[in-house]
Motif scaffolding. Sequence first.
Motif, PDB file in Angstrom:
ATOM      1  N   ARG A 167     -24.513-107.969 -49.785  1.00  0.00           N
ATOM      2  CA  ARG A 167     -23.600-107.599 -48.723  1.00  0.00           C
ATOM      3  C   ARG A 167     -22.677-106.470 -49.183  1.00  0.00           C
ATOM      4  NH1 ARG A 167     -19.454-112.047 -46.350  1.00  0.00           N
ATOM      5  NH2 ARG A 167     -17.805-110.523 -46.263  1.00  0.00           N
ATOM      6  N   ILE A 168     -22.237-106.561 -50.425  1.00  0.00           N
ATOM      7  CA  ILE A 168     -21.296-105.550 -50.914  1.00  0.00           C
ATOM      8  C   ILE A 168     -22.003-104.233 -51.218  1.00  0.00           C
ATOM      9  CG2 ILE A 168     -19.769-104.972 -52.839  1.00  0.00           C
ATOM     10  CD1 ILE A 168     -18.869-107.951 -52.720  1.00  0.00           C
TER      11      ILE A 168
ATOM     12  N   LEU B 114     -15.708-105.806 -50.409  1.00  0.00           N
ATOM     13  CA  LEU B 114     -15.113-106.707 -51.409  1.00  0.00           C
ATOM     14  C   LEU B 114     -13.766-107.234 -50.906  1.00  0.00           C
ATOM     15  CD1 LEU B 114     -15.399-107.882 -54.258  1.00  0.00           C
ATOM     16  CD2 LEU B 114     -14.259-105.877 -55.150  1.00  0.00           C
TER      17      LEU B 114
ATOM     18  N   GLU C 100      -9.618-101.050 -62.591  1.00  0.00           N
ATOM     19  CA  GLU C 100      -8.439-101.901 -62.422  1.00  0.00           C
ATOM     20  C   GLU C 100      -7.758-102.217 -63.744  1.00  0.00           C
ATOM     21  OE1 GLU C 100      -9.141-105.361 -59.939  1.00  0.00           O
ATOM     22  OE2 GLU C 100     -10.193-104.142 -58.450  1.00  0.00           O
ATOM     23  N   PHE C 101      -8.542-102.308 -64.809  1.00  0.00           N
ATOM     24  CA  PHE C 101      -7.938-102.710 -66.083  1.00  0.00           C
ATOM     25  C   PHE C 101      -7.937-101.566 -67.092  1.00  0.00           C
ATOM     26  CE2 PHE C 101     -10.069-106.450 -64.173  1.00  0.00           C
ATOM     27  CZ  PHE C 101      -8.919-107.058 -63.716  1.00  0.00           C
TER      28      PHE C 101
ATOM     29  N   ASP D 243      -5.823-103.840 -56.835  1.00  0.00           N
ATOM     30  CA  ASP D 243      -6.793-104.491 -57.733  1.00  0.00           C
ATOM     31  C   ASP D 243      -7.634-105.490 -56.945  1.00  0.00           C
ATOM     32  OD1 ASP D 243      -5.579-102.969 -59.573  1.00  0.00           O
ATOM     33  OD2 ASP D 243      -4.926-104.586 -60.878  1.00  0.00           O
ATOM     34  N   ILE D 244      -8.570-104.979 -56.165  1.00  0.00           N
ATOM     35  CA  ILE D 244      -9.255-105.858 -55.219  1.00  0.00           C
ATOM     36  C   ILE D 244     -10.218-106.829 -55.889  1.00  0.00           C
ATOM     37  CG2 ILE D 244      -8.992-104.436 -53.170  1.00  0.00           C
ATOM     38  CD1 ILE D 244     -11.679-103.261 -53.690  1.00  0.00           C
ATOM     39  N   LEU D 245     -10.759-106.410 -57.040  1.00  0.00           N
ATOM     40  CA  LEU D 245     -11.666-107.321 -57.744  1.00  0.00           C
ATOM     41  C   LEU D 245     -10.878-108.541 -58.223  1.00  0.00           C
ATOM     42  CD1 LEU D 245     -14.625-107.251 -58.600  1.00  0.00           C
ATOM     43  CD2 LEU D 245     -13.903-106.368 -60.800  1.00  0.00           C
ATOM     44  N   HIS D 246      -9.733-108.249 -58.795  1.00  0.00           N
ATOM     45  CA  HIS D 246      -8.858-109.301 -59.304  1.00  0.00           C
ATOM     46  C   HIS D 246      -8.345-110.178 -58.157  1.00  0.00           C
ATOM     47  CE1 HIS D 246      -5.383-110.176 -62.360  1.00  0.00           C
ATOM     48  NE2 HIS D 246      -6.027-111.257 -61.983  1.00  0.00           N
TER      49      HIS D 246
ATOM     50  N   LYS E 165     -14.099-110.005 -48.662  1.00  0.00           N
ATOM     51  CA  LYS E 165     -14.312-111.294 -49.325  1.00  0.00           C
ATOM     52  C   LYS E 165     -12.965-111.982 -49.574  1.00  0.00           C
ATOM     53  CE  LYS E 165     -16.966-113.336 -50.980  1.00  0.00           C
ATOM     54  NZ  LYS E 165     -17.521-114.541 -50.326  1.00  0.00           N
TER      55      LYS E 165
ATOM     56  N   GLU F  88      -9.730-110.694 -55.315  1.00  0.00           N
ATOM     57  CA  GLU F  88     -10.832-111.499 -54.771  1.00  0.00           C
ATOM     58  C   GLU F  88     -10.995-112.762 -55.607  1.00  0.00           C
ATOM     59  OE1 GLU F  88     -14.391-113.284 -53.743  1.00  0.00           O
ATOM     60  OE2 GLU F  88     -14.113-112.470 -55.742  1.00  0.00           O
ATOM     61  N   ALA F  89     -10.979-112.573 -56.953  1.00  0.00           N
ATOM     62  CA  ALA F  89     -11.168-113.735 -57.840  1.00  0.00           C
ATOM     63  C   ALA F  89     -10.029-114.731 -57.663  1.00  0.00           C
ATOM     64  CB  ALA F  89     -11.248-113.265 -59.290  1.00  0.00           C
TER      65      ALA F  89
ATOM     66  N   PHE G 204      -7.046-112.059 -65.274  1.00  0.00           N
ATOM     67  CA  PHE G 204      -8.341-111.976 -64.574  1.00  0.00           C
ATOM     68  C   PHE G 204      -9.385-112.859 -65.263  1.00  0.00           C
ATOM     69  CE2 PHE G 204     -12.362-109.381 -64.053  1.00  0.00           C
ATOM     70  CZ  PHE G 204     -12.570-109.677 -62.716  1.00  0.00           C
ATOM     71  N   PHE G 205      -9.455-112.768 -66.586  1.00  0.00           N
ATOM     72  CA  PHE G 205     -10.438-113.571 -67.327  1.00  0.00           C
ATOM     73  C   PHE G 205     -10.165-115.066 -67.139  1.00  0.00           C
ATOM     74  CE2 PHE G 205     -13.163-111.021 -70.231  1.00  0.00           C
ATOM     75  CZ  PHE G 205     -12.845-109.791 -69.715  1.00  0.00           C
TER      76      PHE G 205
ATOM     77  N   ARG H 156     -10.296-116.544 -54.419  1.00  0.00           N
ATOM     78  CA  ARG H 156     -11.419-117.481 -54.485  1.00  0.00           C
ATOM     79  C   ARG H 156     -10.997-118.757 -55.217  1.00  0.00           C
ATOM     80  NH1 ARG H 156     -17.452-116.607 -55.220  1.00  0.00           N
ATOM     81  NH2 ARG H 156     -17.053-114.436 -54.729  1.00  0.00           N
TER      82      ARG H 156
ATOM     83  N   TYR I  86     -21.383-101.479 -59.882  1.00  0.00           N
ATOM     84  CA  TYR I  86     -20.167-101.405 -59.068  1.00  0.00           C
ATOM     85  C   TYR I  86     -19.061-102.274 -59.655  1.00  0.00           C
ATOM     86  CZ  TYR I  86     -16.938-102.454 -55.289  1.00  0.00           C
ATOM     87  OH  TYR I  86     -15.794-102.638 -54.564  1.00  0.00           O
TER      88      TYR I  86
ATOM     89  N   VAL J 262     -12.414-120.426 -61.904  1.00  0.00           N
ATOM     90  CA  VAL J 262     -13.296-120.445 -60.729  1.00  0.00           C
ATOM     91  C   VAL J 262     -14.595-121.183 -61.061  1.00  0.00           C
ATOM     92  CG1 VAL J 262     -14.766-119.020 -59.263  1.00  0.00           C
ATOM     93  CG2 VAL J 262     -12.385-118.386 -59.589  1.00  0.00           C
TER      94      VAL J 262
ATOM     95  N   ARG K 179     -11.243-116.169 -63.667  1.00  0.00           N
ATOM     96  CA  ARG K 179     -12.697-116.325 -63.512  1.00  0.00           C
ATOM     97  C   ARG K 179     -13.182-117.618 -64.154  1.00  0.00           C
ATOM     98  NH1 ARG K 179     -15.410-110.682 -65.211  1.00  0.00           N
ATOM     99  NH2 ARG K 179     -15.232-111.775 -67.176  1.00  0.00           N
TER     100      ARG K 179
ATOM    101  N   LEU L 229     -20.130-114.775 -60.440  1.00  0.00           N
ATOM    102  CA  LEU L 229     -19.325-115.428 -59.404  1.00  0.00           C
ATOM    103  C   LEU L 229     -19.839-115.105 -58.008  1.00  0.00           C
ATOM    104  CD1 LEU L 229     -17.322-116.193 -61.605  1.00  0.00           C
ATOM    105  CD2 LEU L 229     -15.522-115.086 -60.329  1.00  0.00           C
ATOM    106  N   PHE L 230     -20.647-114.065 -57.919  1.00  0.00           N
ATOM    107  CA  PHE L 230     -21.113-113.634 -56.604  1.00  0.00           C
ATOM    108  C   PHE L 230     -22.569-114.039 -56.404  1.00  0.00           C
ATOM    109  CE2 PHE L 230     -17.511-111.088 -57.581  1.00  0.00           C
ATOM    110  CZ  PHE L 230     -16.893-110.827 -56.374  1.00  0.00           C
TER     111      PHE L 230
ATOM    112  N   ARG M 298     -15.422-101.049 -60.925  1.00  0.00           N
ATOM    113  CA  ARG M 298     -14.169-101.589 -60.386  1.00  0.00           C
ATOM    114  C   ARG M 298     -13.301-102.139 -61.521  1.00  0.00           C
ATOM    115  NH1 ARG M 298     -11.717-100.314 -56.064  1.00  0.00           N
ATOM    116  NH2 ARG M 298     -10.038-101.273 -57.188  1.00  0.00           N
TER     117      ARG M 298
END
Lengths: 1139, 83
Positions: free
Chosen positions: B68-69, A616, B28-29, A563-566, A619, A568-569, A500-501, A572, B20, A507, A504, B60-61, B24
């Motif tokens: 929006r979120i 999210l 997740e981690f 893991d939606i945050l991950h 996205k 999404e990244a 993940f890191f 992206r 948020y 990105v 990012r 990043l957002f 999250r």
Amino acid sequence: MGKRFSHGPDGGIGARKRQKVVHEAPTSEEITANRQLQQLLSFTQDPVRARHGLQSFKVFLDELLSPDSKDGDRLRILTSYLEAARPAEDNEHAVYLPDLMQIWSHGGQVGNDNIMSAVPVVLALLLKLLSQSLDTVRYGLGICRTLLQKRQQELIARNLSADKGKAFIISPTLRMLKEAISFDGGAIARPLFRARASMFKSLARNMGIVHIGDEAEDIRRPSARTNAVLFFLSALKFLQPEAKKELLSQRDIVAALTRDIKQDPAYLVRELLDGLRSHVLLDDKLPRDAKSSLLNTSTLTRLSALYQYRLDTPAENQPSIADLAHNVLMAACTNPACGVLRQDAGFYPREIDPNAAIPTAELEDLGLEAIVWMNKFKMEVSVRNYTLANFLPNLRPWSSVRQSELLTSIFKVAPELVANYFLTNKSFTFEPKLSATWIGYAAFLFNTVTLPLPDHFCRAPSFPELPPPTSIVIDSILPLPLNQKALARSLAHKSNMISFFATRILVVAIEKLDVAIKMHHDPSHSNKTVWAEAGRRLVDEFCQRSPGIKEMINAYRSIPEGDILHREAASRLLRLCYEVLPQVALMAKFDVSALLETSLRRLSAQELDDPRDFALSLKELENLLAIAGYSPGMRWFAVSEGLSLSPFTMLLKVCVDAPHGVALETIREVLNFVALEQQLVPAHDGHPGLLVLLEALQAYVRLSSSDSSTQIWAFLDNCLTRCANAPVKYIEKMQETKQEGGQDLAAAVVSPIVVAMLEQLPFIATKEGEQATIKALGRFLPKFLGLSATAGESRPLLELMFSRMVAHLADSKGKLAKSGVPRGLSFTYNPLSPTAETRAGGTKDPVGSKGGAKVSTAMDPEILEDTLHVPDGLEADNSGLVKWSTKTVDELVDEGYVSSLVALLASEHASIRKEALVNILKAAAKIKQSEYEEKEQVWLLLSELAETARDKINDEPLPSPIVSFAVHALHVVRDPTSSLYPKVNAFLTRGPCWIVDRLPLVDEILLEEPAVGDTYYTQTSWLLGYLIDGLRTPHDLELFHKKRARGPLFERILALAANPYMRLPLRTQVLRLLYRATGIEGGSTTLTTRFGIVNWLEAREAGCADPSEAALYGGLRGRIWATCDQDRVRSWSKGGLGS
Amino acid sequence: MAPPQPTPGPSQVAADFTAYYLQRATHEFAEDLDRVRAAADFKHDALAVLVHALQQGTALFAPAEQRRIVTATAAKGRQAVSG
């Protein structure tokens, strides 16, 4: 300076060494009267009596100074005494407290340390007391002036330079001086500094006499160092700028000031930081160089050690010492007025001139190689901010947020330091490991990458003549530790957080690269070719440091579904790859459908309780949709195994089911775009496209229970899929219905979806167990048809079709038949603006173009040239004949030396062409004998080229398309992963020489299967690339318009652009080819008279909703007219053109 | 009828979104975070560094995306009220 053997001016070393210092506590008595005080302080040679008097006075002063003292009697006694002891004349020679001074002087003469100490003790106390009241200030000033007299100065100097072990003498003297310099707002600060030889004697040495012992320094018994620092700080506070500058230039004092700061008591450190901040950093009157003499590398380093200061116990609401030190360092290092920071030139290192005049011919000939310093800074960067450059390696940005902040703030104001920092700190690697240090380092690197690029790369109001060294730019986008290996390993790491890191960081790096590329292509550059070349090199460098797209795709695929945050990244990142580095992204065979389906399934199954999670996930979906838009292989209407509905219907369902408040514009645009391309909805002005269906579904779902709303999806999917797979069939069916309905419906239009529904309804009506669906459709269809009528579709035709539908709907009481298609329905969920906005949103590429400037007229010729002009890739460089011989085989092939030899076959001079041919054969032989991996194919290519050229080049150049093909094919044969590898090799094995007036691989690419995955468009792009490079002369032009079995090449290329699935970048390539033709004599005329190019451009322009693309067509039309034989064209068109 | 909820200001949106995002990320981690906390070099300011590292991803957002979120929640609340 000697430390161990430093002694006072008197006394032999040997004798003093053995002498034991005995501190006998002096006696004292309470003072109750003025006369008694006078007696006690009168001069005496008897040391016991003298000490008795001094000690009594000390106790007396201590009591007066104690905070709860309200003893008016004592104060009166003191004032009377001072009045009595006041000299008759108040001038600079007047001696205040003469007896006391005499006792001190006598103590000095006889070497009595106790008296030498006791006198400054009482004077310090007395001055402190006298400074508290206006009435007593005059006595204090008198005493201060007395201290400035020669005799007292000598005594002070002697005290200050007393043996190191005699802190009991040094400390009170420093305290006394501190009181004196700050007395009455620094009234005598200036003369006191003038006497600095005595007053500041041994100050640096005394700053080194620190508290020794295990326990912390007692605040009531400050060490000599503490007193020395406090005196120094008072001096800073009260001295005038000039004097302060002089003081700060004393290197030994400045060095001693911070040497032991880490061990200093907390209150002292606070005072010191505060003093430096208020009286040095923020003192506007103090010159810059004075500040910089204090804030040198070692001072900054020592202050930075306070980030780890451990003796601190801050009170509530009090900042910690680490915070204070951070504030001081931030101000010192990032504010140019503080003396450390120097103005740099951004990414242009010291010593180089970014505006150096290089002859245009040289720049055109050699490109970036003409700039001598371009490759000079890969190992070392010379900087202007050397103090900061030396200081930065002492920081530990991975271990503290503040240090990371300091470092990145410095990078921000001195961008030249970024590359330098990572070049000189190579020890720390980004090798992934799940530890606090790695995470800290990753966070620091993220912050570094996020920093903006300096204005115009040089922090100036405009771009310089020459681009900055590419190595420096790339070092700020992907700093050295972020190399391909470390990043790839991080992406593939089993710990999701590490992946993940890394994602990012990539990105933000690609976003920054995008900005940098745009800056390289800024229209204001005067040397556009060189800047563009630097831009290309930057992209190459980035690709060498960044992991490949495959690694990114694999990393994305391995992310757990929840893991939606991950996710999404990661999505992206892929999207950015497609947008910023399409040439790299399209190399991978990436089928986005599977991931898109996963995302759609999750969203449509409503597994996400939290609406924020839904937003999210949306996205991620948007990113995937964008990728789908770039990859031509997306199958919108194919139902896969895991899904009950096609991706298109699934997306529609997600839109309908989305919670309120979630923004869906992007998804709506994508749906509409696909619907228009697949001809599901009428494509004429004023129709809101798919919004009608969407609105009807939303209205229907809101009013139905969740069970009944699920009924219609399968039916709808069936209709949409059929409609998409055979659009013509439904258009014909609509014609039939119109004819059945009568003449007045000839111009009527309805959505092909309605026709498909009408066709499919009977099947569902007769099917077992579909009563619920029929019932649901009975509610849905009137709404849908009603909205279709609102949207401008033909009401009579809709009524006609509805009347046929009703027969299959459960309408036993005839209600539906009676009410017909409802009137006056309005759009509530979707904005219905049948004019420009909806249409533009509908037909423009929803993801490919990011809303270019709205241009309604033809593009300006200059901008047109920027967009469509491609530099000549085969331009003759005769030096290529000699350059290659000294290079290794790898360099020959990979760095383009062979390509430049090949290009010379198109030279206009026969001798050059012949020379080139000989050299090509030599190079081919050299390659064949080498260990080069693809040597056979490269040899074959070169040999066939030579065979082809052998007889032709004596009289004329080899046609450019042939030469260009050879150059482009060379890139293919050296890369077996290229999608064109099979085709090029098949071509090479076909025969020993090529037919020069037939352009290789055109049919194979345009007509045959791509052979490797979904690479039709990649191959087409390659073909266009080689054709553009191969169109240079009128003779080449003939090859393009020559009649052939499948029509002239130009005709086929123009037909290619009509492919509705082709994206803007490829369409632009076609326009570039046309633009190239307009630059050749007779090109525009041929295009006009033989291929009707003007009409073609007009038709493209009319059918194009994106105003910037339309402007491109308009601009090109202008260019054609400007470059054609206007008389001939006018007469050819019988005045239709140019009138 | 419930009064309309005021639109949150930019700083409120940023704060809500950061909260948020952290929630999250820690979800997740969770496993990896436990392992980092057990690592030998996890001392002094490491916790602050970790939190900073996690939340810096909010950059990043874009503000509009953040809004929006986070406002998706508010909308659900309204829907519940009106429905």
